[in-house]
Write an enzyme that holds these catalytic residues in place. Structure first.
Site, PDB file in Angstrom:
ATOM      1  N   SER A   1       0.864  -1.186   0.000  1.00 24.41           N
ATOM      2  CA  SER A   1       0.000   0.000   0.000  1.00 24.41           C
ATOM      3  C   SER A   1       0.895   1.229   0.000  1.00 24.41           C
ATOM      4  O   SER A   1       2.055   1.167   0.439  1.00 24.41           O
ATOM      5  CB  SER A   1      -0.860   0.004   1.261  1.00 24.41           C
ATOM      6  OG  SER A   1      -1.515   1.250   1.423  1.00 24.41           O
TER       7      SER A   1
ATOM      8  N   TYR B   1      -2.448   0.045  10.380  1.00 28.06           N
ATOM      9  CA  TYR B   1      -2.396  -0.288   8.952  1.00 28.06           C
ATOM     10  C   TYR B   1      -1.046   0.125   8.350  1.00 28.06           C
ATOM     11  O   TYR B   1      -0.415  -0.639   7.619  1.00 28.06           O
ATOM     12  CB  TYR B   1      -3.560   0.395   8.230  1.00 28.06           C
ATOM     13  CG  TYR B   1      -3.690  -0.036   6.802  1.00 28.06           C
ATOM     14  CD1 TYR B   1      -4.090  -1.329   6.487  1.00 28.06           C
ATOM     15  CD2 TYR B   1      -3.396   0.841   5.762  1.00 28.06           C
ATOM     16  CE1 TYR B   1      -4.201  -1.738   5.166  1.00 28.06           C
ATOM     17  CE2 TYR B   1      -3.505   0.438   4.438  1.00 28.06           C
ATOM     18  CZ  TYR B   1      -3.904  -0.854   4.147  1.00 28.06           C
ATOM     19  OH  TYR B   1      -4.006  -1.254   2.839  1.00 28.06           O
TER      20      TYR B   1
HETATM   21  C1  8X3 Z   1      -5.208   1.414   1.169  1.00 28.58           C
HETATM   22  C2  8X3 Z   1      -4.975   2.767   0.647  1.00 28.58           C
HETATM   23  O1  8X3 Z   1      -4.534   5.204   1.146  1.00 28.58           O
HETATM   24  O2  8X3 Z   1      -5.990   4.031   2.689  1.00 28.58           O
HETATM   25  O3  8X3 Z   1      -4.077   0.628   1.061  1.00 28.58           O
HETATM   26  O4  8X3 Z   1      -3.649   3.621   2.723  1.00 28.58           O
HETATM   27  S1  8X3 Z   1      -4.778   3.939   1.869  1.00 28.58           S
END
Ligand code: 8X3
Length: 248
Positions: free
Chosen positions: A134, A147
């Site tokens: 990502s 994340y």
């Molecule tokens: C997902 C895209 O921009 O939310 O991988 O990180 S973002």
């Protein structure tokens, strides 16, 4: 869609939706024999030309059973696409919880590493591993610590494995997308569809097929070419945090 994957045997995780589903479909359309794994296995069956097997990447026993069943079905693997992943929450890290930390890191990091380790002995010469990273794994943005951490780890693992694979006929690529309209935001906002929709408002986000095409591009380069990374963003974003939205 360019490229011919006839005769190639592919495994795709996270194949029930979004980028995983689009990639499984694209590989099958390019001629590959594809096994798609996901918890929601009935949704993989709906893809048509993809053999569906149940897979929970957070569960070692499930991963072992999946790889064994995929090996029985395919004989060996020429392509592994690690697409299973999720985000949870867009809050400052103070709001994090033990459960969220385990879920995100177990899925995005441990699950990806586990599946790769289990598949490696069955990868044929000329095989190719593609990890879905990502833009969050390249540049941090606020209120996404779990994340961001998980995707930095995916990029680190991809490059570490690139080192360990050097000298062997196995290619490895990380594809690092920005905003792609999928169920990702609905999951991230724990089912709040208004918040999820707002992520994609005022711009044209990428579609899962846009990312599947990037995966296909990497897979269909000549055998001596390793595409290390593909970074792909919506035109309206310059980073995970900086997004231009048209006012209504
Ligand atoms: C997902 C895209 O921009 O939310 O991988 O990180 S973002």
């Amino acid at each position: 869609m360019r490229g011919d994957l006839s005769g190639r045997r592919a495994v795709v995780t996270g194949a029930s939706s979004g980028i995983g589903a689009a990639t499984a479909r694209a590989l099958a359309a390019a001629g590959a024999t594809v096994v798609g794994g996901a918890r929601r296995v009935e949704r993989v069956r709906d893809l048509g030309k993809v053999a569906a097997l149940e897979l929970d990447v957070t569960n070692p026993a499930s991963c072992e059973a999946f790889v064994e069943a995929a090996r029985e079905h395919l004989g060996g693997f020429d392509v592994l696409v690690n697409a299973a992943g999720l985000g949870l929450g867009r809050e400052p890290f103070d709001a994090s919880s033990e459960v969220d930390e385990r879920t995100v890191l177990e899925t995005n990091v441990n699950g990806l590493i586990r599946l790769t380790r289990l598949c490696l002995p069955h990868l044929a010469d000329g095989a190719h591993i593609v990890n879905l990273g990502s833009v969050a794994g390249r540049q941090a943005y606020p209120n996404g610590a779990l994340y961001v951490t998980s995707k930095f780890a995916v990029r680190g693992f991809t490059y570490a494995l690139r080192e360990d694979l050097l000298g062997r006929p196995i290619r490895i690529t990380t594809v690092d997308p920005g905003l792609v309209e999928t169920e990702f935001s609905l999951v991230r906002f724990r089912g709040d569809s208004a918040k999820a929709q707002a992520v994609y408002e005022g711009l044209t986000p990428m579609r899962p097929d846009d990312i599947a095409e990037c995966v296909l591009f990497a897979l269909t380069r000549p055998p001596h070419v390793n595409v290390d990374e593909i970074v792909v963003k919506a035109l309206a974003q310059s980073s995970g945090a900086r997004i231009h939205r048209d006012s209504a």
